[in-house]
Design a protein around this motif. Structure first.
Motif: not given
Length: 121
Positions: A21, A78, A80
């Motif tokens: 992440s 974010t 990933l």
């Protein structure tokens, strides 16, 4: 000051999975494409994957295609990197970057410090 902070690295056996992440702060996250790069000891930094600012386009290095998946959540700032079927040769420090969607590090303006991924055989 823009910050990109990676997490989720660790030690895993070959064939296993990890999800990295990268959390961004003080960045208009949705305006930037995001990329993941990796650097193994004694080697140059290599491109891994990139995703466009809306997430509609993705791009992978041949070495990880079909095993890794990049995704993003603009509401959470974010990005990933889901890594499946890990191999010992995937061992490296993985860093995220914000910039222009590209396989070249020079096209990214902001970088995180990186997180270590170690794959044991």
């Amino acid at each position: 000051q823009v910050q990109l902070v990676e997490s989720g690295g660790g030690l895993v056996q070959a064939g296993g999975s990890l999800t990295l992440s990268c959390a961004a702060s003080k960045l208009t996250f949705s305006s930037y494409s995001m990329g993941w790069f990796r650097q193994a000891p004694g080697k140059e930094r290599d491109f891994v994957a990139a995703i466009s600012w809306r997430g509609g386009s993705t791009y992978y290095a041949d070495s990880v295609k079909g095993r890794f998946t990049i995704s993003r959540d603009n509401a959470k700032s974010t990005v990933l990197l889901r890594m499946n079927s890990l191999k010992p040769e995937d061992t490296a420090v993985y860093s995220c970057a914000a910039g222009y969607m590209s396989r070249y590090a020079r096209d990214y303006q902001y970088w995180g410090q990186g997180t270590q991924v170690t794959v044991s055989s």
